[in-house]
Design a protein around this motif. Structure first.
Motif, PDB file in Angstrom:
ATOM      1  N   ALA A 363       2.141  -1.032  -4.337  1.00 39.78           N
ATOM      2  CA  ALA A 363       2.681   0.221  -3.810  1.00 39.78           C
ATOM      3  C   ALA A 363       3.502   0.947  -4.865  1.00 39.78           C
ATOM      4  O   ALA A 363       3.420   2.183  -5.003  1.00 39.78           O
ATOM      5  N   GLU A 364       4.283   0.211  -5.627  1.00 38.18           N
ATOM      6  CA  GLU A 364       5.097   0.835  -6.674  1.00 38.18           C
ATOM      7  C   GLU A 364       4.216   1.432  -7.765  1.00 38.18           C
ATOM      8  O   GLU A 364       4.475   2.544  -8.251  1.00 38.18           O
ATOM      9  N   GLU A 365       3.147   0.708  -8.115  1.00 37.17           N
ATOM     10  CA  GLU A 365       2.231   1.212  -9.146  1.00 37.17           C
ATOM     11  C   GLU A 365       1.528   2.485  -8.670  1.00 37.17           C
ATOM     12  O   GLU A 365       1.352   3.440  -9.430  1.00 37.17           O
ATOM     13  N   THR A 366       1.143   2.504  -7.384  1.00 40.53           N
ATOM     14  CA  THR A 366       0.490   3.685  -6.830  1.00 40.53           C
ATOM     15  C   THR A 366       1.433   4.870  -6.825  1.00 40.53           C
ATOM     16  O   THR A 366       1.061   5.998  -7.196  1.00 40.53           O
ATOM     17  N   ALA A 367       2.680   4.658  -6.402  1.00 37.70           N
ATOM     18  CA  ALA A 367       3.672   5.733  -6.370  1.00 37.70           C
ATOM     19  C   ALA A 367       3.947   6.246  -7.786  1.00 37.70           C
ATOM     20  O   ALA A 367       4.063   7.452  -8.006  1.00 37.70           O
ATOM     21  N   HIS A 368       3.997   5.348  -8.718  1.00 40.27           N
ATOM     22  CA  HIS A 368       4.260   5.733 -10.110  1.00 40.27           C
ATOM     23  C   HIS A 368       3.126   6.596 -10.649  1.00 40.27           C
ATOM     24  O   HIS A 368       3.357   7.605 -11.332  1.00 40.27           O
ATOM     25  N   ALA A 369       1.873   6.196 -10.303  1.00 41.79           N
ATOM     26  CA  ALA A 369       0.722   6.968 -10.775  1.00 41.79           C
ATOM     27  C   ALA A 369       0.659   8.335 -10.105  1.00 41.79           C
ATOM     28  O   ALA A 369       0.272   9.338 -10.735  1.00 41.79           O
ATOM     29  N   THR A 371       3.164  10.200  -9.079  1.00 45.07           N
ATOM     30  CA  THR A 371       4.195  11.107  -9.599  1.00 45.07           C
ATOM     31  C   THR A 371       4.050  11.353 -11.094  1.00 45.07           C
ATOM     32  O   THR A 371       4.896  12.004 -11.718  1.00 45.07           O
ATOM     33  N   GLY A 372       2.989  10.799 -11.658  1.00 41.68           N
ATOM     34  CA  GLY A 372       2.752  11.019 -13.090  1.00 41.68           C
ATOM     35  C   GLY A 372       3.720  10.287 -13.970  1.00 41.68           C
ATOM     36  O   GLY A 372       3.939  10.624 -15.124  1.00 41.68           O
ATOM     37  N   GLY A 373       4.346   9.257 -13.423  1.00 35.26           N
ATOM     38  CA  GLY A 373       5.267   8.450 -14.216  1.00 35.26           C
ATOM     39  C   GLY A 373       6.656   9.032 -14.316  1.00 35.26           C
ATOM     40  O   GLY A 373       7.500   8.517 -15.033  1.00 35.26           O
ATOM     41  N   SER A 374       6.948  10.132 -13.647  1.00 36.36           N
ATOM     42  CA  SER A 374       8.288  10.752 -13.731  1.00 36.36           C
ATOM     43  C   SER A 374       9.282  10.007 -12.855  1.00 36.36           C
ATOM     44  O   SER A 374       8.912   9.386 -11.865  1.00 36.36           O
ATOM     45  N   ARG A 375      10.511  10.091 -13.196  1.00 33.31           N
ATOM     46  CA  ARG A 375      11.588   9.437 -12.454  1.00 33.31           C
ATOM     47  C   ARG A 375      12.518  10.485 -11.882  1.00 33.31           C
ATOM     48  O   ARG A 375      12.752  11.502 -12.517  1.00 33.31           O
TER      49      ARG A 375
END
Length: 375
Positions: A363-369, A371-375
């Motif tokens: 789930a974290e990897e999917t969310a990261h992808a 959002t384009g890796g932005s924080r």
């Protein structure tokens, strides 16, 4: 029974040769045309089942498939040789026999898809779960037949195994118990020449596997496993003997595994292509088709009817296996014992933790992808 009568023939019993011609036999009778037509229909179904299952493996819909291509005469012979009230104890390679006993193709494939150990009602079909460990089902078959005998039931059990299983301790124990207690069971060994990559010559130094029977005090017989007429006749005699109180029999069918052990096996590493091609000329389907056509029993209309029926089975397999199954991992622990032990509960909690951590990471990897890796 005299000792000499327990010994198998020097050559396997054959009623129809590789060219489709009748071979006269003083002991074993040719089955009726009606029986042979039913067997041929079963062979057509079996070949289509094997081909379709192989395709489903390549599509990722089956995890594994141990093909019985070339062994269909043994499969259909075993299924047809016993009565409705009798039982079949199969191995992992006997899906065609299981289906021939009335199990829905999709239910027979559940084990090989990896959903459940057995996807069918064993009591409704009188077919035990397919066994993947070698020879363990032989002990189960003998115990079941012994219990039926103690209850006074008119039940015969056919227990299937391969040549590799005859090297297992369970094979010895089952044979010995069956003979000592005069159990109504027929041991049917499909000798397809290889236990994965191990050839028959590394399994036994006996003249044949059927010769092992006399050491236990039961008769043994050899049969051409690619001749369904001979398989039906030899198994039929053994089943009749068991039902009438004559005790167990060991039948060895000489056949060949035309394809690899499973889709995970490379059979080119341990056998020559010339050997495989030579056995192709002894194909059980072609042999019976030639015979039935020659005597005028198999018409073009019947051929079309049988082919259509086999295609319906293949279509049912595709439809059932092209749907994803919702797997509950806790089922691994839920049905082992009635009450879950503390150790098993601990194992489940460990597995559940692994699953939850994996899902969280995904789930974290999917969310990261997203959002384009932005924080």
């Amino acid at each position: 029974m005299e000792h000499a009568e327990m010994l198998p023939r020097d050559t396997a019993v054959q009623l129809i040769d590789a060219d489709g011609s009748v071979v006269a036999d003083e002991t074993y009778a040719m089955p009726s045309i009606e029986t042979l037509l039913a067997a041929y229909r079963g062979l057509v179904d079996g070949r289509r089942i094997n081909d379709q299952a192989g395709a489903l493996v390549r599509q990722g819909r089956l995890a594994v498939y141990p093909s019985s291509h070339g062994q269909e005469a043994c499969q259909i012979g075993a299924a047809l040789a016993i009565a409705a009230e009798d039982w079949l104890f199969p191995t992992y390679r006997d899906s065609v026999a299981v289906i021939a006993r009335g199990v829905a193709p999709a239910e027979a494939m559940v084990l090989l898809k990896g959903d459940w150990h057995s996807g069918y009602d064993v009591r409704a079909h009188r077919v035990a779960p397919q066994a993947t460990p070698l020879a363990t089902q032989l002990l189960h078959a003998v115990g079941f037949a012994y219990a039926a005998k103690q209850r006074g039931e008119d039940t015969v059990v056919i227990a299937l195994c391969g040549d590799g299983a005859t090297s297992e301790g369970d094979f010895h124990e089952a044979m010995n118990f069956a003979a000592v207690f005069h159990v109504p069971v027929v041991f049917f060994v499909q000798n397809n020449e290889f236990a994965i990559s191990v050839p028959l010559s590394r399994q036994t130094a006996a003249p044949s596997l059927a010769h092992k029977a006399i050491g236990y005090g039961m008769p043994g017989q050899r049969v051409d496993g690619n001749d369904v007429a001979a398989v039906l006749s030899v198994l039929g005699e053994a089943v009749d003997r068991a039902r009438s109180g004559g005790g167990p029999t060991l039948v060895e069918a000489h056949t060949y595994r035309m394809q690899a052990h499973t889709n995970a096996d490379d059979d080119t590493r341990y056998r020559e292509r010339e050997e495989v091609r030579a056995w192709g000329a002894r194909d059980p389907l072609t042999r019976l088709r030639t015979h039935l056509t020659g005597v005028g029993a198999l018409t073009a209309e019947l051929e079309a009817e049988y082919a259509a029926g086999a295609e319906r089975i293949a279509a049912a397999m595709r439809e059932a296996l092209n749907t994803d199954t919702d797997i509950d991992p806790e089922d691994l622990f839920r049905f082992v014992t009635e009450t879950r032990s503390p150790q098993r509960e601990e194992q489940w909690q460990m597995l559940r933790g692994e699953i939850e951590r994996t899902r969280a990471a995904d789930a974290e990897e999917t969310a990261h992808a997203t959002t384009g890796g932005s924080r």
